[in-house]
Scaffold this active site. Structure first.
Site, PDB file in Angstrom:
ATOM      1  N   GLY A  64      -3.132   4.962  -9.520  1.00 26.58           N
ATOM      2  CA  GLY A  64      -1.846   5.048  -8.831  1.00 26.58           C
ATOM      3  C   GLY A  64      -1.902   4.381  -7.481  1.00 26.58           C
ATOM      4  O   GLY A  64      -2.797   3.584  -7.209  1.00 26.58           O
ATOM      5  N   ASN A  65      -0.923   4.661  -6.634  1.00 25.75           N
ATOM      6  CA  ASN A  65      -0.911   4.100  -5.281  1.00 25.75           C
ATOM      7  C   ASN A  65      -0.346   5.122  -4.307  1.00 25.75           C
ATOM      8  O   ASN A  65       0.038   6.214  -4.697  1.00 25.75           O
ATOM      9  CB  ASN A  65      -0.130   2.777  -5.251  1.00 25.75           C
ATOM     10  CG  ASN A  65       1.321   2.970  -5.642  1.00 25.75           C
ATOM     11  OD1 ASN A  65       2.093   3.602  -4.927  1.00 25.75           O
ATOM     12  ND2 ASN A  65       1.702   2.451  -6.803  1.00 25.75           N
ATOM     13  N   ARG A  66      -0.300   4.768  -3.033  1.00 28.13           N
ATOM     14  CA  ARG A  66       0.019   5.734  -1.980  1.00 28.13           C
ATOM     15  C   ARG A  66       1.506   5.902  -1.699  1.00 28.13           C
ATOM     16  O   ARG A  66       1.887   6.547  -0.736  1.00 28.13           O
ATOM     17  CB  ARG A  66      -0.675   5.330  -0.677  1.00 28.13           C
ATOM     18  CG  ARG A  66      -2.181   5.370  -0.760  1.00 28.13           C
ATOM     19  CD  ARG A  66      -2.803   5.035   0.591  1.00 28.13           C
ATOM     20  NE  ARG A  66      -4.250   4.871   0.472  1.00 28.13           N
ATOM     21  CZ  ARG A  66      -5.104   5.892   0.416  1.00 28.13           C
ATOM     22  NH1 ARG A  66      -4.655   7.123   0.496  1.00 28.13           N
ATOM     23  NH2 ARG A  66      -6.393   5.659   0.281  1.00 28.13           N
ATOM     24  N   SER A  67       2.359   5.329  -2.509  1.00 27.01           N
ATOM     25  CA  SER A  67       3.798   5.443  -2.232  1.00 27.01           C
ATOM     26  C   SER A  67       4.278   6.885  -2.355  1.00 27.01           C
ATOM     27  O   SER A  67       3.972   7.571  -3.324  1.00 27.01           O
ATOM     28  CB  SER A  67       4.577   4.570  -3.217  1.00 27.01           C
ATOM     29  OG  SER A  67       5.958   4.810  -3.068  1.00 27.01           O
TER      30      SER A  67
END
Ligand code: CTP
Ligand code: CA
Length: 225
Positions: free
Chosen positions: A33-36
């Site tokens: 995933g990512n940090r959004s």
């Protein structure tokens, strides 16, 4: 009835907003995933609703509460976000793609939780590229006004301008995610708006609600011409 009765300069317009990050499963318990956080996209959805628009919020996993009266479509993977976007796109007037889309996904998803067997071994995950949702929408564009986001850590204007061209956008919101007070999981943002004619507008540091409101002002002004 509430929706039909509202006032505002965006009354009657159908707005699609994508928010938060997509996730790609590795095995039943893990994902890439990512940090959004979804803050920017949720702010845009809220501001558009306040101006009377009919808002569909297509969101990856987020801890935030969607604004009341938004039609919410929850997705996890990039492919699910693509399918959700394609389903509403034909009926949409304005698309704002604030989501942080996972560019790659594991080539295969393990059926069972991956075990660590040999303590000295590393592990490799082979990833394939995901479809580009915004580029797909840009290629099919009819009446829609298409706004993208560009998260960059270097060569901001150059990279953002090339995304406007490649994805057939009407506008892009570029932010340097390496700056303090900008980007992922902050309450503020420092952005630049770029247009296909090469013009650039740089905003000061603002709350994400303020950025959302000015962004919608610009979309409404550009759509008129
Ligand atoms: N985007 C998308 N589908 C993807 C990747 C990105 O729709 N598979 C959208 C994002 O929602 C954003 C815009 O494209 O509005 C730009 O995303 P960004 O990650 O900055 O650019 P990429 O085209 O993915 O290029 P790169 O990550 O290599 O800079
Ligand atoms: Ca990307």
């Amino acid at each position: 009835r509430f929706l039909a009765q509202r006032e505002g300069d965006m009354r009657g317009l159908k707005v699609m907003v994508t928010a938060a990050g997509t996730r790609e499963p590795i095995d039943p318990v893990r994902f890439v995933g990512n940090r959004s956080s979804g803050k920017m996209g949720y702010s845009i959805a809220r501001q558009a609703l306040l101006r009377g628009a009919d808002v569909t919020l297509i969101t990856g996993p987020s801890a935030l509460t969607p604004p009341p009266y938004a039609k919410v479509v929850r997705v996890e993977t990039t492919k699910q976000m693509l399918d959700a976007c394609l389903a509403v796109y034909p009926e949409t007037d304005i698309v704002i793609k604030a989501a942080a889309v996972a560019d790659f996904k594991p080539r295969s998803v393990a059926d069972q939780k991956i075990k660590k067997i040999h303590p000295e071994d590393g592990m490799t995950i082979v990833m394939d590229q995901n479809p580009d949702i915004l580029k797909t929408l840009g290629g099919m564009k009819k009446q829609q006004f298409l706004v993208g986001f560009a998260a960059e850590t270097q060569n901001l204007l150059e990279n953002a301008a090339s995304k406007v061209k490649k994805k057939n956008l009407d506008m892009i919101v570029a932010n340097d995610v390496s700056l303090k007070g900008a980007g992922f999981n902050t309450d503020t943002n420092i952005v630049k708006f770029l247009y296909p004619d090469g013009t650039v507008e740089a905003l000061e540091i603002l709350s994400k609600d303020e950025v959302a409101s000015i962004l919608l002002d610009r979309v409404m002004a550009k759509r008129k011409r």
